[in-house]
Each structure stands twice: as C-alpha cells, then as structure tokens.
Enzyme design. Structure first.
Site, PDB file in Angstrom:
ATOM      1  N   ARG A  34      -0.336  -2.544  -4.438  1.00 40.99           N
ATOM      2  CA  ARG A  34       0.790  -1.839  -3.823  1.00 40.99           C
ATOM      3  C   ARG A  34       1.068  -0.595  -4.660  1.00 40.99           C
ATOM      4  O   ARG A  34       0.462  -0.403  -5.705  1.00 40.99           O
ATOM      5  CB  ARG A  34       2.037  -2.729  -3.621  1.00 40.99           C
ATOM      6  CG  ARG A  34       2.265  -3.839  -4.570  1.00 40.99           C
ATOM      7  CD  ARG A  34       2.947  -3.541  -5.891  1.00 40.99           C
ATOM      8  NE  ARG A  34       3.853  -2.434  -5.896  1.00 40.99           N
ATOM      9  CZ  ARG A  34       3.922  -1.547  -6.888  1.00 40.99           C
ATOM     10  NH1 ARG A  34       3.125  -1.637  -7.954  1.00 40.99           N
ATOM     11  NH2 ARG A  34       4.776  -0.555  -6.869  1.00 40.99           N
ATOM     12  N   GLY A  35       2.013   0.223  -4.160  1.00 39.30           N
ATOM     13  CA  GLY A  35       2.236   1.524  -4.800  1.00 39.30           C
ATOM     14  C   GLY A  35       1.410   2.555  -4.031  1.00 39.30           C
ATOM     15  O   GLY A  35       0.220   2.320  -3.766  1.00 39.30           O
ATOM     16  N   ALA A  36       2.050   3.683  -3.695  1.00 39.65           N
ATOM     17  CA  ALA A  36       1.433   4.618  -2.756  1.00 39.65           C
ATOM     18  C   ALA A  36       0.026   5.068  -3.172  1.00 39.65           C
ATOM     19  O   ALA A  36      -0.919   5.020  -2.381  1.00 39.65           O
ATOM     20  CB  ALA A  36       2.351   5.825  -2.590  1.00 39.65           C
TER      21      ALA A  36
ATOM     22  N   ARG B 240      -0.254  -0.505   5.569  1.00 38.49           N
ATOM     23  CA  ARG B 240       1.085  -0.161   5.032  1.00 38.49           C
ATOM     24  C   ARG B 240       1.402   1.230   5.575  1.00 38.49           C
ATOM     25  O   ARG B 240       1.018   2.231   4.974  1.00 38.49           O
ATOM     26  CB  ARG B 240       1.085  -0.106   3.495  1.00 38.49           C
ATOM     27  CG  ARG B 240       0.901  -1.370   2.702  1.00 38.49           C
ATOM     28  CD  ARG B 240       2.048  -2.351   2.697  1.00 38.49           C
ATOM     29  NE  ARG B 240       3.376  -1.959   2.349  1.00 38.49           N
ATOM     30  CZ  ARG B 240       3.881  -1.860   1.104  1.00 38.49           C
ATOM     31  NH1 ARG B 240       3.115  -2.086   0.062  1.00 38.49           N
ATOM     32  NH2 ARG B 240       5.152  -1.570   0.911  1.00 38.49           N
TER      33      ARG B 240
ATOM     34  N   GLN C  59       9.554  -5.563  -7.841  1.00 38.48           N
ATOM     35  CA  GLN C  59       8.565  -4.714  -8.538  1.00 38.48           C
ATOM     36  C   GLN C  59       9.079  -4.290  -9.913  1.00 38.48           C
ATOM     37  O   GLN C  59       8.293  -4.107 -10.837  1.00 38.48           O
ATOM     38  CB  GLN C  59       8.274  -3.445  -7.707  1.00 38.48           C
ATOM     39  CG  GLN C  59       7.440  -3.662  -6.469  1.00 38.48           C
ATOM     40  CD  GLN C  59       8.297  -3.876  -5.241  1.00 38.48           C
ATOM     41  OE1 GLN C  59       9.433  -4.343  -5.328  1.00 38.48           O
ATOM     42  NE2 GLN C  59       7.763  -3.571  -4.078  1.00 38.48           N
TER      43      GLN C  59
ATOM     44  N   ASP D 223       6.840   7.514  -1.836  1.00 40.39           N
ATOM     45  CA  ASP D 223       5.780   7.057  -0.923  1.00 40.39           C
ATOM     46  C   ASP D 223       5.427   8.128   0.088  1.00 40.39           C
ATOM     47  O   ASP D 223       4.335   8.131   0.651  1.00 40.39           O
ATOM     48  CB  ASP D 223       6.217   5.775  -0.212  1.00 40.39           C
ATOM     49  CG  ASP D 223       6.239   4.623  -1.194  1.00 40.39           C
ATOM     50  OD1 ASP D 223       7.222   4.509  -1.955  1.00 40.39           O
ATOM     51  OD2 ASP D 223       5.242   3.883  -1.238  1.00 40.39           O
TER      52      ASP D 223
ATOM     53  N   ASN E 296      11.168   6.615  -0.482  1.00 40.68           N
ATOM     54  CA  ASN E 296      10.753   5.755  -1.604  1.00 40.68           C
ATOM     55  C   ASN E 296      11.361   4.368  -1.404  1.00 40.68           C
ATOM     56  O   ASN E 296      12.067   4.112  -0.427  1.00 40.68           O
ATOM     57  CB  ASN E 296      11.171   6.383  -2.939  1.00 40.68           C
ATOM     58  CG  ASN E 296      10.517   5.687  -4.124  1.00 40.68           C
ATOM     59  OD1 ASN E 296       9.307   5.420  -4.105  1.00 40.68           O
ATOM     60  ND2 ASN E 296      11.272   5.351  -5.149  1.00 40.68           N
ATOM     61  N   LYS E 297      11.094   3.491  -2.346  1.00 42.01           N
ATOM     62  CA  LYS E 297      11.516   2.094  -2.276  1.00 42.01           C
ATOM     63  C   LYS E 297      12.990   1.965  -1.902  1.00 42.01           C
ATOM     64  O   LYS E 297      13.821   2.715  -2.421  1.00 42.01           O
ATOM     65  CB  LYS E 297      11.222   1.445  -3.634  1.00 42.01           C
ATOM     66  CG  LYS E 297      11.611  -0.002  -3.773  1.00 42.01           C
ATOM     67  CD  LYS E 297      11.031  -0.899  -2.709  1.00 42.01           C
ATOM     68  CE  LYS E 297       9.523  -0.812  -2.558  1.00 42.01           C
ATOM     69  NZ  LYS E 297       9.022  -1.488  -1.330  1.00 42.01           N
TER      70      LYS E 297
HETATM   71  O1  MRU Z   1       6.313  -1.504  -1.576  1.00 43.17           O
HETATM   72  P1  MRU Z   1       5.605  -0.877  -2.756  1.00 43.17           P
HETATM   73  O2  MRU Z   1       5.660  -1.711  -3.987  1.00 43.17           O
HETATM   74  O3  MRU Z   1       4.216  -0.419  -2.406  1.00 43.17           O
HETATM   75  O4  MRU Z   1       6.488   0.425  -3.020  1.00 43.17           O
HETATM   76  C1  MRU Z   1       6.124   1.281  -4.070  1.00 43.17           C
HETATM   77  C2  MRU Z   1       7.102   2.367  -4.278  1.00 43.17           C
HETATM   78  O5  MRU Z   1       8.035   2.535  -3.539  1.00 43.17           O
HETATM   79  C3  MRU Z   1       6.826   3.311  -5.409  1.00 43.17           C
HETATM   80  O6  MRU Z   1       8.027   3.815  -5.912  1.00 43.17           O
HETATM   81  C4  MRU Z   1       5.998   4.478  -4.859  1.00 43.17           C
HETATM   82  O7  MRU Z   1       4.891   3.990  -4.167  1.00 43.17           O
HETATM   83  C5  MRU Z   1       5.502   5.373  -5.913  1.00 43.17           C
HETATM   84  S1  MRU Z   1       4.207   4.572  -6.799  1.00 43.17           S
HETATM   85  C6  MRU Z   1       3.242   5.711  -7.501  1.00 43.17           C
END
Ligand code: MRU
Length: 358
Positions: free
Chosen positions: A54-56, A96, A205, A246, A256-257
């Site tokens: 996970r993470g963009a 995603r 996270q 993201d 973002n999250k």
């Molecule tokens: O749902 P996730 O864990 O994939 O969400 C990740 C985030 O929101 C991060 O803040 C974002 O992807 C930046 S990571 C380089």
C-alpha cells in the site's frame, strides 16, 4: 544527509528478483516480517486491493512489475498478446482507484509497450521500464527530502515537534519515503526532537507501520489517537504537520489518507505549518480539483472489527479511506521538480513544466 537517508532503505517493501515480484506483507507488520511472491498480474492486483502492498508510490511500482508478469504470460500464450494485456491493465488499475501513481505507472508502461511491441526483446524492455520507475522513485525521494529539510530549517531551525499521518516511508514508496523521508532527513540534521504519529484509523498505518519504521532508526516517536491532534497542536508545540498524498489536482488540492483534511483545518487554527510531500507522479493535471477525484471506500469490517473480533454495532458504516484537503490550507507542496508555496492552478502548472531536479 544523503548517506544517512540511504541507510533507511534497510526496510524495503518491494523486491523484483528471479522473475517474480516479492512483497513484504504489510498486513502482518509489525508483528511479523513475511514476504509473499507473485508471478502473475492477477495475484498482484489482488495483493494491491488487499493491502499486502500500500502507499501510492509502492502501489504504482508494484503494478508496473505486475504488467511485466502479465506480458510474459500473455506472450507465452501466443496470439495477439498485446491486445490481451488490456484486461491486465484494467485489473491492475482498478485494484486501488484513488492513487494517481497507479494510473501514472500503468500509462508509462502502456506507452513503452506501444513503442516496443514489435521488437524481439519487448519483454526485457518492459522489465527495464518497470525497474526505471522503481529507481526514479528512489531518486525522487532523495531530492524531496533535501528540499523539505531546507524549508523546515528556513522557518524554525532546531528541536521541532512534527506530526504525521498514515505511512509515507520505505513501506509506501520505492525508497525511504516522501513525508517520512523529509522527517528522516530533518532528524538526521538534528532538527527534530520528537515525531508524533497519528495512529491512522481504521487500518492503523501510523501505529503499525510509521512508528515501527521510526523506532527502527531510534527516532523519538510517540503514537497518538487521531482525535488527539488538536490537543497536541495546542499543548505539545507542534511546528509542522508533514504528510504525503495519493493524488494532487491541478489546483493544488491534495487527496490523502482520511483524516488529513481535519489535520489541515486544525493546523490553520493553531498556526501550525502544513507540508505535503509527493512525487510529481502523484499530480494529475487532468483533474481540475480534488472534488473530481474518486475516493475509495473500503469494507465495513475495517471499522467494526478489532483484531478480527466484531466490536461495533450492526449498523450502516461509512468508510471513505481518503479525503480532500483544499489547496488554501496547504503551506507548501514538495516534489522532486521543486516546491510550490501556497499552491494554486498557475503555480502547479509552472511546476509541471519544470524538469526533475536530479
Ligand atoms: O491506504 P494507503 O495505506 O495506501 O494510503 C496511503 C496514504 O494515504 C499515504 O499517505 C500516501 O499514499 C502517500 S505514501 C507515499
């Protein structure tokens, strides 16, 4: 600083070796470090959807390798293998849907495919493209860390208390991180007294991944409930909120999250500065504002269950996992192409015309 930052790459979430994609299963962290191997695109799409990775940025890199696996399989099956790949592109892109880096990486793979499809070494060239996407993300992390640290230094100097949300570190990228890369860099320059980490409900996270990454490097870290953020800003001398993204729209709105938006509102009220750190591959100039970005919603069980046990009442659940922070709440966006202070449409367009700084 560069050497100290590269040392943080001891943690890796993604490895491409022996013709397979290896992912560190982030669902099992921090209790267990378990690697899973994938040899087909379907498996990679499932891993992305299930948050093994996970993470963009990490999602985009994984999808690029997933496409290499798909191409290998489709070519071996014969026929019009390039046309058959459309289904794999769709499966990976849909895994995603919010992260711009995912569609960006797949678009880059498609452009490469169009150019090399007739060549006898098409597969090797596609693999090289996926590796290049991975490598350029590492480099982008380094550049952003340097730029972000300079901004923090310029504004307040030493001994700062920073607040971050979600995980933006080595687990979320191809290198040592975006927002967490800046935080790592600021700590290595002696500018950080403590990092406060929102636990980041519901998937945790922050408490499971970010706190683990920081503690591994002896960076002073405190986990707080997401709902403690305003109180922290009032009582703990937080100087900066530093987060990733993201997706970033053409007007500078940041997706973002979930919880990032309320942090930005709260930061504005308390005079705390707000920094977003994201590679230019997160910016989608084709999307006018954050309100046009599709925000993923995930299963009710993420909110109702704790440790696999149902604890919530059996009622309707709303579980959007991203939100939109309006550009006018953001002090600065840091990318590998440069920084944008007080972002707006004109400044974002100027940024995207620039070359990478490395
Ligand atoms: O749902 P996730 O864990 O994939 O969400 C990740 C985030 O929101 C991060 O803040 C974002 O992807 C930046 S990571 C380089």
């Amino acid at each position: 600083m560069r050497e100290r930052l590269l040392a943080a790459e001891k943690v890796r979430a993604i490895e491409w070796r022996d013709g397979a994609l290896h992912l560190l299963d982030q669902r099992a962290l921090p209790a267990e470090q378990k690697w899973l191997a994938y040899t087909d695109a379907h498996g990679v799409a499932e891993a992305i959807a299930a948050m093994v990775v996970r993470g963009a940025q990490a999602i985009g890199i994984s999808a690029a390798y997933g496409l290499v696996l798909a191409a290998r399989q489709r070519q071996a099956q014969g026929g019009d293998w390039v046309a058959a790949l459309d289904a794999d592109f769709d499966a990976l892109a849909g895994a995603r849907p919010t992260a711009t880096n995912l569609s960006w990486a797949l678009n880059r793979m498609r452009e490469r495919l169009v150019r090399v499809r007739q060549q006898p070494d098409a597969l090797a060239l596609l693999e090289a493209e996926a590796v290049a996407i991975h490598e350029s993300d590492r480099e982008a992390n380094l550049t952003m860390a340097q730029l972000g640290v300079d901004i923090i230094r310029r504004h307040q100097g030493n001994m700062q208390a920073l607040l971050t949300h979600c995980n933006t570190g080595a687990l979320a990228t191809g290198g040592f991180g975006t927002a967490l890369g800046v935080i790592r860099g600021a700590f290595s320059e002696g500018m950080v007294e403590r990092v406060f980490v929102d636990e980041t409900r519901p998937w945790l996270q922050g408490s499971r991944l970010t706190a683990w990454e920081l503690a591994n490097e002896q960076i002073p870290v405190t986990i707080n409930a997401d709902s403690a953020a305003a109180h922290l800003m009032k009582t703990k001398g937080i100087t900066w909120v530093v987060v990733g993204a993201d997706s970033i729209a053409a007007n500078g709105d940041v997706v973002n999250k979930i919880g990032t938006y309320q942090l930005a509102v709260t930061a504005m009220h308390h005079g705390v500065r707000f920094m977003v750190v994201a590679a230019s591959s997160t910016i989608d100039m084709g999307v006018a504002s954050g309100d046009d970005v599709y925000l993923e919603e995930r299963a009710a069980s993420e909110l109702l269950d704790v440790g696999g046990q149902r604890v919530g009442a059996d009622v309707e659940v709303f579980n959007p996992v991203f939100d939109v922070t309006p550009a006018d709440l953001i002090d600065v966006i840091v990318t590998e192409k440069g920084i944008v202070e007080r972002p707006d449409t004109a400044k974002m367009a100027q940024l995207m015309c620039r070359k990478r700084l490395h």
